[in-house]
Design an enzyme around this catalytic site. Structure first.
Site, PDB file in Angstrom:
ATOM      1  N   SER A 282      35.232  43.192  44.849  1.00 49.68           N
ATOM      2  CA  SER A 282      36.236  42.146  45.124  1.00 49.68           C
ATOM      3  C   SER A 282      36.951  41.764  43.836  1.00 49.68           C
ATOM      4  O   SER A 282      36.482  42.065  42.741  1.00 49.68           O
ATOM      5  CB  SER A 282      35.542  40.904  45.671  1.00 49.68           C
ATOM      6  OG  SER A 282      34.982  40.140  44.592  1.00 49.68           O
ATOM      7  N   ASP A 283      38.080  41.081  43.994  1.00 51.18           N
ATOM      8  CA  ASP A 283      38.682  40.493  42.804  1.00 51.18           C
ATOM      9  C   ASP A 283      37.948  39.176  42.526  1.00 51.18           C
ATOM     10  O   ASP A 283      37.086  38.741  43.299  1.00 51.18           O
ATOM     11  CB  ASP A 283      40.198  40.300  43.018  1.00 51.18           C
ATOM     12  CG  ASP A 283      40.944  40.273  41.687  1.00 51.18           C
ATOM     13  OD1 ASP A 283      42.142  40.586  41.657  1.00 51.18           O
ATOM     14  OD2 ASP A 283      40.297  39.966  40.662  1.00 51.18           O
ATOM     15  N   TYR A 284      38.320  38.549  41.446  1.00 51.94           N
ATOM     16  CA  TYR A 284      37.598  37.403  40.884  1.00 51.94           C
ATOM     17  C   TYR A 284      37.492  36.234  41.872  1.00 51.94           C
ATOM     18  O   TYR A 284      38.496  35.631  42.219  1.00 51.94           O
ATOM     19  CB  TYR A 284      38.348  36.945  39.636  1.00 51.94           C
ATOM     20  CG  TYR A 284      37.541  36.188  38.639  1.00 51.94           C
ATOM     21  CD1 TYR A 284      37.327  34.822  38.775  1.00 51.94           C
ATOM     22  CD2 TYR A 284      36.969  36.834  37.547  1.00 51.94           C
ATOM     23  CE1 TYR A 284      36.580  34.115  37.855  1.00 51.94           C
ATOM     24  CE2 TYR A 284      36.228  36.133  36.608  1.00 51.94           C
ATOM     25  CZ  TYR A 284      36.034  34.780  36.768  1.00 51.94           C
ATOM     26  OH  TYR A 284      35.290  34.085  35.855  1.00 51.94           O
TER      27      TYR A 284
END
Ligand code: GLC
Length: 718
Positions: free
Chosen positions: A260-262
């Site tokens: 996932s992104d942050y």
């Protein structure tokens, strides 16, 4: 390592740990209680014992310390994955990706990826969150600096070249680094050009313009992919079953790691598609997101969801095996440090060979937009006024350069003095300390300095931190009093060359009216001063071509060069509105400078474009020859661009579409034939039913650059 046997020995919590990513900082401060997004805390020591990867660390020493700390605590002694954003260089910074796109040079891009790989592997990086290949057609979006072009073809070719170079032949080689392509998908098309905003695209346009570059990077072997923050057609990417299961795992057969992104898993709650963090975890796991980057959602809820049967343990096991497989392929079980080496850091960081590549990249990504006899400057000119907010600036590296990159930047004065030791430099900032402020007190001094000089280099642009993540702008003109500064300086000394430092296409319409010469440098990186001095004095001949068009007005955006004709195209000259046609009353339709445009210190004349046939079957190869000559008195490189137009199809097709390009060097007076081969595959497009097809009919091929097509020839596909 027999990863299935290893999996069979792991507890449920240990399996979940492999899908959890922490910040290196949190990890090192082991005593830190990590507060989750809804105020809950988790015991850092417990989390750090089972965590599978960390991101954003400093150097080889820290990489080894992180690994030692974890391996001592992990019952299964499963090494950490160490990940870092190495977007355009680690210690030697080369130009931002949007600038690299202007080089139209896949080989040069690969050379840059090579120096980044050498430095990143020495630092101890196992995975780089690179390349970013989001198609971007809206300069209001701050992350346009991070992509290679508005044209998918450039993102496909440069992204794939970066993956092949960075990963090498064998990931277990300690000097190779795994790539995570991002941001899947269409992060570059947010409503209003505003970062993280929602994206609504037809499946057809998504497949036509936004998905190809991710696929090209996966086909090149990228081992990870990162879903984007944005909702795509109503569903955030990280929990989007169509995007992740149907296309990524299904159609494309991707069996690598999805990270996932942050915080993106937690963000499913504010997006409004998850009622709770538990629900967010369920949805992300169902969509096939393997690693949760720093939201701790997986750490806190995944084991319970598996225990209660909401998430099948088989789904968890499949995700864990993908992560363990990556660690195994990197050779981490045998060599947890991978390439981390303080000795190699000392050897490769900023070494002369790396600086040479970075300097060449800065020279070849610069775009000469205008030149009324000002450039190149003569060595006879002794007194040079260096004016403007970037005259002595070191922050010329871009949002995604590594922290502290400015410490190593060669400034413009340093570059000029290295090339012309005898030059007398007059330095004047001309505007306030903050680029955006309206302090006019320096204008008089700047004009006076200009008047005293033999020539003026006027450095303008936008602050390094005004583009990049979370840096969208609704206005794209030069911040502060820069336009006024330009008016005063150019009035004082018409022998002025304006040099621009910016991370996105700006609206330069007012500046273009008065500037005798305009050189777009973007954020050129460590070797900025050396490259710019060589360009200004003609040691290097500009050859960059715009990888994204520069708008006349922000109201034109989004403004793809490969636009459709509409049923009412505006006839006649672009600067005249024609009522009841597709135009603006107050602004021309076309960009100020179009995609593919860029000048040289010499002049290239396109003599002919010929086809070896005017009909082709689907099995044929059409051979195209473009003949051009260098009409000037100095050698130069030219990017020969081949554009296609499908005159009639089952769906509207662009008035111009770049389908190939070659960069060639021509000596003064030299004539050259450049050959292209066109196959049926290059005529394909996504039709109304989302089938990737070509259709019989008439096509046009042209050379030149967008909106300025020269030498057009027609052919038919049977
Ligand atoms: C950021 C960016 C992403 C980056 C990640 C790790 O928010 O969206 O591109 O790789 O976090 O730094």
């Amino acid at each position: 390592m027999d990863i299935k046997a290893l999996l069979s020995r792991m507890t449920l919590e240990e399996k979940v740990g492999q899908l959890v990513q922490s910040n290196a900082g949190q990890f090192i401060r082991n005593d830190l209680e990590i507060t989750g997004p809804d105020g809950e805390t988790v015991p850092a020591e417990e989390l750090n014992r089972v965590v599978g990867s960390v991101l954003t660390f400093e150097d080889a020493a820290q990489a080894k310390a992180l690994q030692d700390q974890h391996m001592a605590a992990d019952r299964n002694r499963i090494p950490l994955l160490l990940m870092l954003d190495v977007i355009h260089g680690l210690r030697t910074t080369y130009p931002i990706p949007l600038a690299m796109g202007c080089s139209f040079d896949d080989a040069l891009t690969a050379e840059c990826a090579e120096i980044a790989r050498r430095e990143a592997s020495a630092c101890g990086v196992h995975v780089t969150f690179n390349p970013m290949v989001d198609t971007a057609r809206d300069a209001r979006w701050g992350r346009i600096l991070e992509t290679y072009s508005e044209e998918p073809l450039l993102n496909c070719r440069m992204g794939a070249a970066i993956v092949r170079t960075t990963q090498g032949q064998n990931l277990a080689d300690p000097e190779n680094v795994a790539c995570c392509v991002k941001h899947y998908a269409a992060y570059g098309a947010p409503e209003g050009g505003r970062d993280y905003n929602t994206v609504e695209l037809s499946e057809r346009l998504l497949r036509e313009a936004y998905l190809p570059a991710y696929k090209a990077c996966l086909d090149a072997g990228a081992r990870l992919i990162m879903p984007s923050f944005n909702a795509l057609n109503g569903i955030p990417s990280v929990a989007n079953p169509w995007l992740m299961n149907r296309v990524l795992r299904g159609e494309w057969g991707f069996d690598g790691v999805v990270i996932s992104d942050y915080n993106a898993v937690m963000e499913l709650v504010p997006h409004g598609v998850a009622e709770s963090l538990r629900d967010a975890v369920r949805k992300a796991m169902e969509a096939g997101c393997d690693i949760d980057m720093v939201s701790n959602a997986y750490y806190r809820h995944l084991a319970d969801l598996v225990r209660e049967g909401t998430v099948p343990e088989a789904v968890l096991d499949a995700a864990v095996l993908r992560v363990l497989q990556l660690k195994n392929d990197l050779g981490l079980f045998e060599n947890p440090y991978h390439g981390a080496s303080e000795e190699r850091e000392r050897e490769v960081y900023l070494c002369p060979a790396h600086r040479e590549v970075a300097r060449r990249a800065a020279e070849e990504s610069a775009v000469l937009l205008k030149n009324e006899g000002i450039l190149p400057l003569s060595r006879e000119l002794k007194r040079i006024a260096l004016i403007g907010p970037f005259a002595e600036e070191t922050r010329l590296n871009g949002f995604w350069s590594r922290p502290g990159a400015e410490r190593y930047t060669v400034t413009l004065p340093e570059g000029i003095r290295a090339l012309l030791p005898e030059a007398e430099l007059i330095l004047e900032r001309g505007c306030g300390a903050e680029l955006g402020d309206l302090d006019r007190s320096g204008l008089d001094r700047a004009a006076a300095a200009a008047a005293r000089a033999d020539a003026v280099i006027l450095t303008l642009g936008e602050p390094e931190n005004d583009s990049g993540e979370g840096r969208s702008r609704a206005e794209l003109t030069l911040p502060g009093v820069q336009q006024e500064l330009a008016e005063r300086v150019i009035a004082a000394n018409p022998r002025t060359a304006v040099v621009l430092f910016n991370g996105r296409p700006l609206v330069l319409t007012a500046l273009e009216k008065i500037a005798p010469a305009l050189l777009e440098m973007w954020y050129p990186g460590t070797e900025a001063g050396n490259a710019l001095a060589r360009l200004l004095w003609g040691e290097a001949n500009p050859c960059g071509k715009l990888s994204a068009g520069l708008p006349r007005a922000v109201g034109q955006l989004p403004m793809p060069y490969n636009r459709m004709n509409t049923g009412r195209p505006k006839p006649g000259p672009d600067d005249q509105a024609v009522p009841f046609t597709s135009c603006y009353l107050d602004t021309p339709n076309l960009p100020l400078y179009s995609f593919g445009y860029g000048l040289s210190y010499t002049r290239f004349v396109y003599e002919s474009l010929t086809l070896d046939r005017d009909r082709m079957s689907k099995e044929d190869t059409l051979r195209v020859t473009v003949t051009l000559r260098n009409d000037g008195d100095r050698a130069g490189k030219e990017v020969v661009q081949l554009y296609l137009r499908d005159l009639a199809a089952s769906v509207v097709r662009p008035v111009q579409q770049l389908i190939d390009y070659q960069k060639v060097m021509l000596e003064p007076g030299e004539r050259k034939e450049v050959h292209f081969e066109v196959t049926e595959k290059q005529l394909r497009f996504w039709n109304f039913d989302c089938e990737y097809v070509s259709e019989p009919g008439t096509f046009e091929l042209s050379c030149g650059w967008a909106d300025h097509l020269l030498e057009t020839k027609r052919f038919t596909l049977d």
